[in-house]
Enzyme design. Structure first.
Site, PDB file in Angstrom:
ATOM      1  N   MET A 135     -83.382  66.206 -30.592  1.00  0.00           N
ATOM      2  CA  MET A 135     -83.326  66.908 -29.322  1.00  0.00           C
ATOM      3  C   MET A 135     -84.503  67.856 -29.134  1.00  0.00           C
ATOM      4  O   MET A 135     -85.044  67.981 -28.036  1.00  0.00           O
ATOM      5  CB  MET A 135     -82.003  67.687 -29.256  1.00  0.00           C
ATOM      6  CG  MET A 135     -81.385  67.750 -27.880  1.00  0.00           C
ATOM      7  SD  MET A 135     -81.582  66.262 -26.905  1.00  0.00           S
ATOM      8  CE  MET A 135     -79.911  65.737 -26.759  1.00  0.00           C
ATOM      9  N   CYS A 136     -84.948  68.519 -30.221  1.00  0.00           N
ATOM     10  CA  CYS A 136     -86.026  69.492 -30.058  1.00  0.00           C
ATOM     11  C   CYS A 136     -87.337  68.791 -29.703  1.00  0.00           C
ATOM     12  O   CYS A 136     -88.168  69.340 -28.988  1.00  0.00           O
ATOM     13  CB  CYS A 136     -86.181  70.361 -31.315  1.00  0.00           C
ATOM     14  SG  CYS A 136     -86.603  69.430 -32.772  1.00  0.00           S
ATOM     15  N   THR A 137     -87.509  67.564 -30.203  1.00  0.00           N
ATOM     16  CA  THR A 137     -88.706  66.791 -29.841  1.00  0.00           C
ATOM     17  C   THR A 137     -88.699  66.497 -28.345  1.00  0.00           C
ATOM     18  O   THR A 137     -89.691  66.696 -27.642  1.00  0.00           O
ATOM     19  CB  THR A 137     -88.748  65.465 -30.629  1.00  0.00           C
ATOM     20  OG1 THR A 137     -88.866  65.761 -32.015  1.00  0.00           O
ATOM     21  CG2 THR A 137     -89.922  64.602 -30.193  1.00  0.00           C
TER      22      THR A 137
END
Ligand SMILES: [Zn+2]
Lengths: 446, 530
Positions: A215-217
């Site tokens: 998700m952070c990507t």
């Protein structure tokens, strides 16, 4: 050979010559049970009932292959309708069939082309039929792209097995399952004898779950065009509601165009290249490449096994074959082994070790994430002090709301004791699965 | 910009993801000739028509029998007695309105004798159930003109396919597990300059935990080299040590604890795949040594002109590096650092393409023949180039391949035995003008006759003991199936052969060389370089 056949045009001299050589003569490589006789073809033509699950790339081929191999009582089940992108391989469909149910068009084409065929179509989900439907078949063949549907059929055929009081399997209750799958130039065919050899769930590690981007990507550090497309799908669509409050339809060109444009804008901001329409649709629909040839090969390998199982004219595949023709033509045949822990085909409940203060959520997560279970939306019930108790049920909204607080409670607080039996239902199986919760202070899961 | 998707693009979407628009274009220009209508051959054609091959012509003067209509999806029983080629053409054309098709009942042997140029306009010729004399005649003609011939048929539970192609050059072989081309061990100046400008120590916490693993590995590699006389970690033990060093690079916070730095973990995991020496792979070395690569003329094909350019590229540089592929795998990183690194690789790849282009400019004749796209594709695939050459049919029949003979002797139950059996069936047909065991009454005598064929063939190969090593079961099985063509085997071979034809047309993916045997009794198969 006498075939009782009242259909016009279905009998002509020489029609079954090729098959009769195989079925009415003895040979060195036949199954030990094989006794050459005209009765075998008679059984194929007039009695043998086969279910084809899926009327897509593999299904169309299977219907042709099985019909030309003498099977006339075929049922085909598929819930999909025909799309333009099917026509490069699903050869029973034409441009004018777009939008019609696959099962119906496929069945009527076969009945028209292969004289005497009585192919019966079911335009519905596999779950819309119960065991009394599945019981009627001698053999089931799957040509599906969904692992969940395959596991469900597998579970259904296992649930039909009957045992005597000594625990011996009644062979007449066994329905062989032949399964095929393809992806681009790769494919596999396998024969499952439920309760006898490795079942679909025994070998779940052959189908690793889809890996998602972190998700952070997606949110903060996109590097690939796919990351930008996922961003639009997950965040922007919900926020901007470009077409009102509706879900993304991967087949609606306007939806894809909007996502493609938004993703391109995001990609430009980061200097990322490569967002285009084809890639966008591929990511949104999780498109798997497909070509006529691989479907033909795998369906034929499956049909060949159905023919062997129905006639005993040769020894069936034991039990798994993989195919790949990217570099030359490669096949590999091996025996997939039964998993003693398999919940689908072993009757004993599986132990799950958790700490007493583990949260119910951890149990649910484990059921979904463990490679040998890979459940989708497990519902858990148990018996506490003689009363049925629903621990968590995701699929029914009112029950989900009522049981959601349990997810944050510990097993101990929920009244679960060491060795407690928990019944789990999931879309991957028509049967309820039994687990035993074992309390363990060191390990979080088994 | 958003491309407008045509109907055709939608229809072929699932296969365009395998061979691209350029592959599809070549496919749509291809012309196929199919000799003899069988269940196997119409299945091959079906699997070419569906993906949109340009056109086909069916050559067969035979008429539909009851058994033909029984196992073939593209022959109609109501048309029994009519021309097979005509009915098959009509039913096959229904599959795809984009494809043109026609048929002729001309006799193959007469065409070969009187009008051999008839065959020259085809991209690939597919043949089924030819007698051996005609097969040899056809193969010799096509060999002369370098037109690929794919022969394919089904016999009981056995499928046979032979690809005869003098030379087939593949640029896009699409290998399954190729190493990335990162050049960490022999970096180019622009990469060195960029990485040298980065100072890991001076980075803040966020930057440090987002440095791409490529940068990390390069930095630690220099440190290692300084301590090891300029040598990179070579063996397993050194690499293990190196991985540990990389992991020690993780920042320690003010509490003396290691920070959570995914990029360093990734770096240590990638040591084995990222630290690979650039070298010229075996397949490419052979291409460089090929006479066609050394002697370029106006008549050379684009492939050989490019191969010659590539050879000069390698010779004029450091003799071991190819043009940089220019692609970067995804890695844990912030967007900016990644895109920057990606651009450095892209720019260098572009320079290499320009350099290679300058070498082939020397051949005045090729100006305008090669598109930029084609040169770019060639450079990107430089380490995966393949040249496929099969033996001719006459070589196969006059001089049995030693590797097959060795295989047959050492491995008693190899599927290669079926190849021997089918060769014997051909001999049987030559002797008796029919297939063994077609009539049940003949089986016993045909078993004896077929055994004689086996003996003759293996004697001519000079392999005493081969007949004894082969079980009689194979002869029995061949006679009992009586040349039956069952649809499952026909359909399997139809899929396999069609894809090999598509490989030959598009020059993408790698076709087999020689013979492919499918054994439907066991669901096994084998490729034999006959
Ligand atoms: Zn199982």
């Amino acid at each position: 050979m006498e075939v009782d056949d009242c259909d016009d045009g279905a009998r002509w001299s020489g029609r079954w010559n090729h098959l009769q050589k195989i079925l009415e003569r003895n040979g060195p490589f036949v199954h030990p049970d094989f006794e050459p006789s005209p009765d075998i073809l008679d059984f194929m033509l007039n009695s043998c009932k086969v279910l084809v699950v899926g009327a897509g790339g593999l299904g169309c081929e299977l219907l042709k292959d099985l019909s030309l191999m003498g099977l006339r009582h075929i049922h085909v089940i598929d819930m999909d309708t025909i799309d333009l992108s099917n026509l490069n391989r699903q050869f029973l469909f034409r441009q004018c069939d777009i939008g019609k149910p696959k099962a119906e068009v496929a069945a009527s084409f076969i009945n028209k082309r292969v004289k005497g065929s009585k192919t019966f179509s079911h335009f519905c989900r596999i779950q819309d039929h119960d065991s009394s439907f599945y019981k009627q078949f001698h053999i089931v063949v799957c040509g599906l792209d969904s692992i969940v549907a395959r596991r469900w059929i597998n579970g259904m055929l296992i649930s039909l097995l009957e045992y005597d009081e000594d625990g011996n399997l009644d062979p007449s209750s066994l329905i062989p399952l032949v399964d095929g799958g393809t992806e681009g130039f790769k494919g596999n065919a396998r024969v499952i004898l439920p309760g006898m050899n490795a079942c679909m769930d025994c070998t779940l590690d052959l189908y690793p779950p889809q890996v998602n981007f972190p998700m952070c990507t997606i949110a903060h550090t996109p590097r690939q065009p796919e990351h930008c497309i996922e961003y639009v799908k997950i965040f922007q669509w919900e926020k901007e509601k470009p077409f009102g409050d509706i879900a993304i339809d991967g087949d609606d060109p306007d939806h894809i165009k909007w996502i493609c444009k938004a993703a391109s804008t995001r990609a430009d901001e980061y200097g990322i290249q490569g967002v285009n329409y084809r890639l966008t649709q591929g990511v949104i629909k999780r498109i798997i490449p497909a070509v006529a040839s691989t479907n033909a090969v795998i369906a034929a390998a499956c049909a060949n096994e159905v023919f062997k199982l129905a006639t005993s004219c040769s020894i069936p595949l034991n039990n798994y074959m993989v195919f790949n023709d990217t570099n030359g033509v490669y096949t590999y045949t091996f025996e997939a082994e039964r998993n003693e822990q398999c919940l689908a085909c072993n009757n004993t409940p599986r132990n799950l070790s958790f700490k007493p203060d583990a949260l119910l959520r951890e149990v649910v997560d484990f059921l979904c994430q463990d490679n040998s279970l890979q459940m989708k939306s497990p519902g858990l019930t148990t018996t506490i002090e003689g009363l049925n108790k629903t621990l968590y049920m995701k699929n029914i909204p009112s029950l989900e709301a009522a049981t959601r607080p349990n997810l944050s409670k510990s097993l101990k607080d929920l009244g679960i004791v060491d060795g407690q039996e928990v019944i789990v239902a999931d879309v991957t199986t028509p049967n309820s699965l039994r687990f035993k919760i074992k309390f363990n202070d060191d390990v979080t899961s088994s | 910009s958003i491309a407008k998707m045509g109907e055709k693009e939608k229809k072929y979407d699932r296969q365009l993801r395998l061979w691209g628009d350029h592959g599809q274009q070549v496919l749509e220009r291809a012309r196929i000739c199919l000799i003899n209508v069988t269940a196997t051959s119409t299945e091959i054609l079906k699997n070419l028509i569906l993906p949109g091959v340009g056109s086909f012509l069916i050559l067969d003067g035979g008429r539909i029998s009851g058994e033909d209509a029984g196992n073939n999806f593209f022959l109609d029983p109501s048309a029994i007695g009519q021309l097979k080629a005509k009915v098959a053409t009509e039913l096959l054309l229904e599959l795809n309105p984009d494809v043109k098709g026609d048929y002729t009942e001309e006799d193959l042997n007469q065409l070969l004798d009187r009008n051999p140029q008839f065959f020259q306009c085809f991209t690939v010729i597919i043949a089924s159930s030819l007698d051996v004399v005609t097969h040899k005649k056809l193969a010799a003609l096509l060999w002369k003109h370098n037109i690929p011939l794919v022969t394919c048929y089904s016999y009981g539970f056995i499928g046979y396919m032979r690809i005869i192609v003098r030379e087939h050059c593949v640029v896009e072989s699409h290998p399954d597990n190729a190493h990335e081309d990162l050049r960490l061990l022999d970096p180019f100046p622009e990469l060195v300059e960029y990485i040298d400008s980065i100072d890991l120590e001076k980075m803040d916490k966020k930057q440090h935990s987002h440095v791409p693993y490529l940068v990390i590995l390069y930095k630690f590699l220099q440190a290692w080299k300084n301590e090891h006389g300029g040598q990179a970690p070579k063996n397993w033990k050194e690499k293990k040590l190196f991985k540990e060093k990389v992991l020690q690079g993780v920042r320690i916070n003010e509490h003396g604890m290691q920070e959570d730095e995914e990029n360093f973990e990734e770096a240590s995991k990638q040591v084995n795949t990222a630290l690979v020496e650039s070298k010229i792979p075996e397949n490419l070395q052979q291409i460089f040594n090929d006479a066609k690569c050394c002697n370029i003329s106006e008549n050379s094909t684009n492939f050989w002109i490019l191969a010659n350019g590539l050879k000069q590229f390698v010779q004029n540089n450091d003799k071991s590096s190819l043009p940089l592929r220019g692609s970067l795998p995804d890695m844990f990183s912030d967007s900016e650092s990644y895109v920057k690194l990606q651009n450095i690789y892209k720019t260098k790849a572009k320079q290499d393409i320009d350099l290679l282009t300058s070498y082939i400019r020397d051949f005045g004749a090729v100006n305008g023949r090669l598109s930029d796209q084609e040169i770019k594709r060639f450079c990107r695939n430089a380490s995966f180039l393949q040249v496929v050459r099969s033996r001719s049919l006459s070589e196969e029949y006059e001089n049995a391949s030693q590797s097959i003979l060795d295989g047959l002797i050492s491995e008693g139950d190899s599927d290669a035995i079926w190849y021997v059996m089918l060769r014997c069936v051909e001999q049987f047909y030559t002797n008796f003008s029919r297939y063994p065991g077609v009539k049940a009454d003949d089986i016993d005598i045909d078993v004896t006759r077929l055994k004689n064929c086996v003996q003759e063939l293996t004697r001519s190969w000079g392999v005493p003991g081969l007949v004894e090593a082969m079980s009689d079961d194979y002869v029995q099985e061949i006679c009992r199936v009586g040349a039956a063509e069952i649809h499952s085997v026909a359909s399997y071979m139809g899929g396999v052969a069609a894809q090999e034809v598509i490989k030959l047309i598009t020059a993408q993916y790698v076709p087999i060389v020689g013979v492919y045997i499918y054994n439907g009794l066991k669901s096994t198969s084998v490729s034999l370089n006959v």
